[in-house]
Design a protein around this motif. Structure first.
Motif, PDB file in Angstrom:
ATOM      1  N   ALA A 111       0.815  -1.208   0.000  1.00  0.00           N
ATOM      2  CA  ALA A 111       0.000   0.000   0.000  1.00  0.00           C
ATOM      3  C   ALA A 111       0.850   1.260   0.000  1.00  0.00           C
ATOM      4  O   ALA A 111       0.491   2.250  -0.607  1.00  0.00           O
ATOM      5  CB  ALA A 111      -0.944   0.000   1.189  1.00  0.00           C
ATOM      6  N   THR A 112       1.945   1.247   0.663  1.00  0.00           N
ATOM      7  CA  THR A 112       2.741   2.469   0.756  1.00  0.00           C
ATOM      8  C   THR A 112       4.183   2.185   0.400  1.00  0.00           C
ATOM      9  O   THR A 112       4.615   1.035   0.313  1.00  0.00           O
ATOM     10  CB  THR A 112       2.690   3.033   2.188  1.00  0.00           C
ATOM     11  OG1 THR A 112       3.303   2.086   3.059  1.00  0.00           O
ATOM     12  CG2 THR A 112       1.279   3.336   2.612  1.00  0.00           C
ATOM     13  N   VAL A 113       4.920   3.256   0.238  1.00  0.00           N
ATOM     14  CA  VAL A 113       6.336   3.134  -0.077  1.00  0.00           C
ATOM     15  C   VAL A 113       7.091   2.543   1.102  1.00  0.00           C
ATOM     16  O   VAL A 113       8.017   1.742   0.938  1.00  0.00           O
ATOM     17  CB  VAL A 113       6.916   4.519  -0.454  1.00  0.00           C
ATOM     18  CG1 VAL A 113       8.402   4.461  -0.696  1.00  0.00           C
ATOM     19  CG2 VAL A 113       6.189   5.075  -1.665  1.00  0.00           C
ATOM     20  N   GLU A 114       6.674   2.868   2.311  1.00  0.00           N
ATOM     21  CA  GLU A 114       7.357   2.346   3.498  1.00  0.00           C
ATOM     22  C   GLU A 114       7.190   0.831   3.595  1.00  0.00           C
ATOM     23  O   GLU A 114       8.143   0.117   3.927  1.00  0.00           O
ATOM     24  CB  GLU A 114       6.790   3.009   4.764  1.00  0.00           C
ATOM     25  CG  GLU A 114       7.161   4.470   4.882  1.00  0.00           C
ATOM     26  CD  GLU A 114       6.517   5.118   6.098  1.00  0.00           C
ATOM     27  OE1 GLU A 114       5.883   4.404   6.888  1.00  0.00           O
ATOM     28  OE2 GLU A 114       6.661   6.331   6.225  1.00  0.00           O
ATOM     29  N   PHE A 161       9.483  -0.738   1.132  1.00  0.00           N
ATOM     30  CA  PHE A 161      10.862  -0.680   1.606  1.00  0.00           C
ATOM     31  C   PHE A 161      11.106  -1.733   2.685  1.00  0.00           C
ATOM     32  O   PHE A 161      12.138  -2.406   2.676  1.00  0.00           O
ATOM     33  CB  PHE A 161      11.173   0.735   2.134  1.00  0.00           C
ATOM     34  CG  PHE A 161      12.596   0.897   2.571  1.00  0.00           C
ATOM     35  CD1 PHE A 161      13.611   0.928   1.631  1.00  0.00           C
ATOM     36  CD2 PHE A 161      12.916   1.014   3.916  1.00  0.00           C
ATOM     37  CE1 PHE A 161      14.929   1.074   2.029  1.00  0.00           C
ATOM     38  CE2 PHE A 161      14.222   1.158   4.320  1.00  0.00           C
ATOM     39  CZ  PHE A 161      15.237   1.187   3.372  1.00  0.00           C
ATOM     40  N   GLU A 162      10.150  -1.874   3.616  1.00  0.00           N
ATOM     41  CA  GLU A 162      10.284  -2.874   4.677  1.00  0.00           C
ATOM     42  C   GLU A 162      10.306  -4.285   4.087  1.00  0.00           C
ATOM     43  O   GLU A 162      11.089  -5.129   4.528  1.00  0.00           O
ATOM     44  CB  GLU A 162       9.129  -2.747   5.673  1.00  0.00           C
ATOM     45  CG  GLU A 162       9.212  -1.523   6.556  1.00  0.00           C
ATOM     46  CD  GLU A 162       7.973  -1.340   7.420  1.00  0.00           C
ATOM     47  OE1 GLU A 162       7.105  -2.243   7.430  1.00  0.00           O
ATOM     48  OE2 GLU A 162       7.876  -0.292   8.066  1.00  0.00           O
ATOM     49  N   GLN A 163       9.469  -4.532   3.085  1.00  0.00           N
ATOM     50  CA  GLN A 163       9.453  -5.856   2.459  1.00  0.00           C
ATOM     51  C   GLN A 163      10.787  -6.140   1.774  1.00  0.00           C
ATOM     52  O   GLN A 163      11.306  -7.253   1.844  1.00  0.00           O
ATOM     53  CB  GLN A 163       8.309  -5.956   1.445  1.00  0.00           C
ATOM     54  CG  GLN A 163       6.946  -6.080   2.066  1.00  0.00           C
ATOM     55  CD  GLN A 163       5.836  -6.089   1.021  1.00  0.00           C
ATOM     56  OE1 GLN A 163       6.099  -5.898  -0.160  1.00  0.00           O
ATOM     57  NE2 GLN A 163       4.612  -6.289   1.479  1.00  0.00           N
ATOM     58  N   GLN A 164      11.350  -5.135   1.138  1.00  0.00           N
ATOM     59  CA  GLN A 164      12.636  -5.328   0.479  1.00  0.00           C
ATOM     60  C   GLN A 164      13.733  -5.614   1.497  1.00  0.00           C
ATOM     61  O   GLN A 164      14.607  -6.445   1.264  1.00  0.00           O
ATOM     62  CB  GLN A 164      13.009  -4.108  -0.373  1.00  0.00           C
ATOM     63  CG  GLN A 164      12.194  -3.984  -1.640  1.00  0.00           C
ATOM     64  CD  GLN A 164      12.532  -2.723  -2.411  1.00  0.00           C
ATOM     65  OE1 GLN A 164      13.290  -1.880  -1.953  1.00  0.00           O
ATOM     66  NE2 GLN A 164      11.942  -2.605  -3.599  1.00  0.00           N
TER      67      GLN A 164
END
Length: 165
Positions: free
Chosen positions: A23-26, A29-32
């Motif tokens: 849903a969001t960029v954060e 980023f956390e998934q990456q």
């Protein structure tokens, strides 16, 4: 028709849109970050195998499309192939880029001079020539001396016919 549906389904399945649920960029980023920390052995082999299958299927689709296109083009240009009423009887090289050729077209035999341009030397009725000679003239390269002897005889006959006129 069944081939076309199969090809269509393969292409759509391979290149269909993928769903993204972050849903969001954060979150992305956390998934990456989590993916980089986790061991990659299983996911990389699955993605490598998937990519390999995708490449192979893509090649099959492209090559299959090319073969279908070539068959279609050959069917459309079938009438443009070599003429049945024209026959090359042979030729004699006279020098660099120069030769004399015999061509049978219908009931006429044409003696052509080939060089920088093509010139008609003489036109002979096919019935005046021995039918046996024109049917058994060797193609250039197979037996050049036999053709040369026959060609000289025919030129002598043509020369004699011109003198008599």
């Amino acid at each position: 028709m069944n081939k076309w549906w199969l090809i269509f389904l393969l292409v759509v399945g391979l290149y269909g849109p993928a769903t993204v649920e972050a849903a969001t960029v954060e979150k992305q980023f956390e998934q990456q970050q989590e993916q980089t920390k986790a061991p990659k052995t299983e996911s990389t082999t699955v993605s490598t195998i998937g990519t390999l299958i995708q490449v192979i299927l893509s090649l099959v689709v492209v090559i299959g499309g090319f073969l279908v296109l070539m068959r279609w083009l050959s069917a459309r240009t079938q009438g443009v192939k070599t003429a049945q009423h024209m026959k090359h009887l042979g030729g004699v090289p006279l020098g660099k880029d120069r030769s004399v050729q015999l061509v049978k077209l219908g009931d006429q035999v044409y003696v052509l001079g080939v060089g920088e341009s093509i010139q008609l030397i003489d036109r002979v009725e096919a019935d005046t020539l021995d039918e046996e000679v024109t049917e058994h003239l060797p193609v250039t390269g197979s037996n050049g001396s036999a053709f040369l002897d026959t060609f000289k005889q025919q030129l002598a006959q043509i020369e004699q016919a011109r003198k008599n006129q």
